[in-house]
Design a protein around this motif. Structure first.
Motif, PDB file in Angstrom:
ATOM      1  N   LEU A   9     -69.282  61.127  16.832  1.00 22.92           N
ATOM      2  CA  LEU A   9     -67.941  60.980  16.453  1.00 22.92           C
ATOM      3  C   LEU A   9     -67.281  62.286  15.708  1.00 22.92           C
ATOM      4  O   LEU A   9     -68.075  62.778  14.642  1.00 22.92           O
ATOM      5  CB  LEU A   9     -67.839  59.987  15.511  1.00 22.92           C
ATOM      6  N   VAL A  10     -66.063  62.654  15.991  1.00 25.97           N
ATOM      7  CA  VAL A  10     -65.335  63.824  15.170  1.00 25.97           C
ATOM      8  C   VAL A  10     -64.199  63.198  14.750  1.00 25.97           C
ATOM      9  O   VAL A  10     -63.335  62.768  15.528  1.00 25.97           O
ATOM     10  CB  VAL A  10     -65.160  65.019  16.072  1.00 25.97           C
ATOM     11  N   VAL A  11     -63.893  63.104  13.661  1.00 23.40           N
ATOM     12  CA  VAL A  11     -62.752  62.506  12.892  1.00 23.40           C
ATOM     13  C   VAL A  11     -61.743  63.947  12.560  1.00 23.40           C
ATOM     14  O   VAL A  11     -62.031  64.744  12.034  1.00 23.40           O
ATOM     15  CB  VAL A  11     -62.831  61.746  11.781  1.00 23.40           C
ATOM     16  N   ARG A  48     -68.776  63.293  21.244  1.00 22.07           N
ATOM     17  CA  ARG A  48     -68.430  62.264  22.244  1.00 22.07           C
ATOM     18  C   ARG A  48     -67.506  61.228  22.212  1.00 22.07           C
ATOM     19  O   ARG A  48     -67.203  60.659  23.173  1.00 22.07           O
ATOM     20  CB  ARG A  48     -70.018  61.506  22.557  1.00 22.07           C
ATOM     21  N   ALA A  49     -66.786  61.264  20.843  1.00 26.65           N
ATOM     22  CA  ALA A  49     -65.385  60.255  20.682  1.00 26.65           C
ATOM     23  C   ALA A  49     -64.845  61.053  19.499  1.00 26.65           C
ATOM     24  O   ALA A  49     -65.327  61.752  18.784  1.00 26.65           O
ATOM     25  CB  ALA A  49     -65.986  58.904  20.288  1.00 26.65           C
ATOM     26  N   VAL A  50     -63.456  60.978  19.708  1.00 27.00           N
ATOM     27  CA  VAL A  50     -62.668  61.407  18.496  1.00 27.00           C
ATOM     28  C   VAL A  50     -61.698  60.483  18.050  1.00 27.00           C
ATOM     29  O   VAL A  50     -61.218  59.870  18.717  1.00 27.00           O
ATOM     30  CB  VAL A  50     -61.763  62.709  19.009  1.00 27.00           C
ATOM     31  N   ALA A  51     -61.672  60.715  16.623  1.00 26.72           N
ATOM     32  CA  ALA A  51     -60.547  59.634  15.937  1.00 26.72           C
ATOM     33  C   ALA A  51     -59.715  60.646  15.208  1.00 26.72           C
ATOM     34  O   ALA A  51     -60.171  61.448  14.623  1.00 26.72           O
ATOM     35  CB  ALA A  51     -61.327  58.851  14.913  1.00 26.72           C
ATOM     36  N   VAL A  52     -58.343  60.180  15.530  1.00 25.94           N
ATOM     37  CA  VAL A  52     -57.250  60.990  14.698  1.00 25.94           C
ATOM     38  C   VAL A  52     -56.663  59.935  13.866  1.00 25.94           C
ATOM     39  O   VAL A  52     -56.369  58.693  14.157  1.00 25.94           O
ATOM     40  CB  VAL A  52     -56.287  61.209  15.679  1.00 25.94           C
ATOM     41  N   VAL A  53     -56.643  60.510  12.671  1.00 24.74           N
ATOM     42  CA  VAL A  53     -56.495  59.743  11.144  1.00 24.74           C
ATOM     43  C   VAL A  53     -55.252  60.304  10.638  1.00 24.74           C
ATOM     44  O   VAL A  53     -55.320  61.540  10.521  1.00 24.74           O
ATOM     45  CB  VAL A  53     -57.747  59.329  10.639  1.00 24.74           C
ATOM     46  N   GLY A  54     -54.758  59.585   9.496  1.00 25.94           N
ATOM     47  CA  GLY A  54     -53.862  60.181   8.658  1.00 25.94           C
ATOM     48  C   GLY A  54     -52.570  59.039   8.104  1.00 25.94           C
ATOM     49  O   GLY A  54     -52.834  58.030   8.567  1.00 25.94           O
ATOM     50  N   PHE A  55     -51.621  59.703   7.766  1.00 27.15           N
ATOM     51  CA  PHE A  55     -50.509  58.840   7.394  1.00 27.15           C
ATOM     52  C   PHE A  55     -49.584  58.974   8.342  1.00 27.15           C
ATOM     53  O   PHE A  55     -49.520  59.865   9.483  1.00 27.15           O
ATOM     54  CB  PHE A  55     -49.970  59.543   6.112  1.00 27.15           C
ATOM     55  N   GLY A  56     -48.632  57.886   8.491  1.00 28.05           N
ATOM     56  CA  GLY A  56     -47.693  57.696   9.368  1.00 28.05           C
ATOM     57  C   GLY A  56     -46.394  56.831   9.062  1.00 28.05           C
ATOM     58  O   GLY A  56     -46.353  56.423   7.889  1.00 28.05           O
ATOM     59  N   GLY A  57     -45.495  57.070   9.933  1.00 27.81           N
ATOM     60  CA  GLY A  57     -44.144  56.053   9.735  1.00 27.81           C
ATOM     61  C   GLY A  57     -44.243  55.075  10.494  1.00 27.81           C
ATOM     62  O   GLY A  57     -44.560  54.888  11.698  1.00 27.81           O
ATOM     63  N   ASP A 141     -61.566  65.633  29.693  1.00 28.66           N
ATOM     64  CA  ASP A 141     -61.312  64.238  30.282  1.00 28.66           C
ATOM     65  C   ASP A 141     -62.698  63.502  29.845  1.00 28.66           C
ATOM     66  O   ASP A 141     -63.642  64.038  29.848  1.00 28.66           O
ATOM     67  CB  ASP A 141     -61.388  64.455  31.707  1.00 28.66           C
ATOM     68  N   GLY A 142     -62.482  62.183  29.399  1.00 25.52           N
ATOM     69  CA  GLY A 142     -63.600  61.334  29.389  1.00 25.52           C
ATOM     70  C   GLY A 142     -63.772  61.040  28.017  1.00 25.52           C
ATOM     71  O   GLY A 142     -64.805  60.359  27.624  1.00 25.52           O
ATOM     72  N   VAL A 143     -63.440  61.716  27.116  1.00 26.07           N
ATOM     73  CA  VAL A 143     -63.655  61.684  25.812  1.00 26.07           C
ATOM     74  C   VAL A 143     -62.656  60.578  25.245  1.00 26.07           C
ATOM     75  O   VAL A 143     -61.550  60.551  24.901  1.00 26.07           O
ATOM     76  CB  VAL A 143     -63.753  62.869  24.938  1.00 26.07           C
ATOM     77  N   PRO A 144     -63.351  59.386  24.672  1.00 25.69           N
ATOM     78  CA  PRO A 144     -62.570  58.417  24.230  1.00 25.69           C
ATOM     79  C   PRO A 144     -61.919  58.807  22.777  1.00 25.69           C
ATOM     80  O   PRO A 144     -62.598  59.426  21.969  1.00 25.69           O
ATOM     81  CB  PRO A 144     -63.801  57.358  23.825  1.00 25.69           C
ATOM     82  N   VAL A 145     -60.740  58.337  22.571  1.00 25.65           N
ATOM     83  CA  VAL A 145     -60.194  58.673  21.483  1.00 25.65           C
ATOM     84  C   VAL A 145     -59.633  57.494  20.794  1.00 25.65           C
ATOM     85  O   VAL A 145     -59.300  56.414  21.386  1.00 25.65           O
ATOM     86  CB  VAL A 145     -58.809  59.675  21.756  1.00 25.65           C
TER      87      VAL A 145
END
Length: 190
Positions: A9-11, A48-57, A141-145
């Motif tokens: 995992l990469v965050v 092998r997987a990526v999570a995008v995190v942070g603040f939002g509206g 392509d194919g990397v789960p997010v």
């Protein structure tokens, strides 16, 4: 893990502040800041997987500051990107004591005003950010997010008003609690 093996995992987050917050809850995964509008997304370590995190509206007026929105899909700039395992990730976050909602996340190219919030809310979108679609587009392509946003502003809580700093600090504390569930999500994909 050998030097040639990609981490599970990469965050990533736009701001260093967000990356530092989520890093506190991660046991193994690296957390990287990709910059405003994900300008450094192409330089992310390959996982092998990526999570995008942070603040939002919030787009949905039922969301309150401090709530977590887990994207079932990322919209903005092209074809929507599905986020596998969003319900399981949301359930893990809820089990960790967080208020969680699942729904579409929209990536905008600027701070969103009320009229635009209403338009996106009408199509079922729950939250808005400025990075997730850019990161998803930079992935092979194919990397789960996965994408999750802790709500700071929204209808009734405008971004550029008194109280934003307090809401931001509270959101940072919530973001710091998301790491364990993100690592469990990535492990379940394997």
């Amino acid at each position: 893990m050998t030097g040639d093996e990609a981490p599970g995992l990469v965050v990533c987050a736009a701001l260093r502040l967000e990356a530092r917050a989520v890093r506190r809850g991660l046991a193994r995964a690296p957390a990287a800041a990709v910059g405003y509008r994900a300008r450094r997304a192409a330089r992310l370590p390959r996982g092998r997987a990526v999570a995008v995190v942070g603040f939002g509206g919030a787009l949905d007026d039922r969301l309150a500051p401090g709530d977590v929105v887990v994207a079932e899909e990322i919209r903005g700039g092209g074809k929507p990107v599905p986020c596998p395992g969003a319900p399981a990730l949301a359930a893990d976050l809820a089990a960790d004591g967080l208020r969680v909602h699942v729904g579409p996340l929209v990536t905008a190219d600027r701070i969103v005003r009320e009229a635009e919030r209403r338009v996106w809310a009408a199509d079922g979108s729950r939250a808005v950010d400025m990075e997730s679609a850019h990161v998803a587009a930079a992935l092979p392509d194919g990397v789960p997010v996965a994408a999750l946003r802790v709500i700071v502003d929204g209808p009734g809580h405008p971004l550029l008003r008194p109280g934003t700093i307090a809401r931001g600090l509270a959101a940072r504390r919530v973001l710091a609690r998301t790491g364990p569930a993100l690592e469990r999500w990535a492990a379940a994909l394997a």
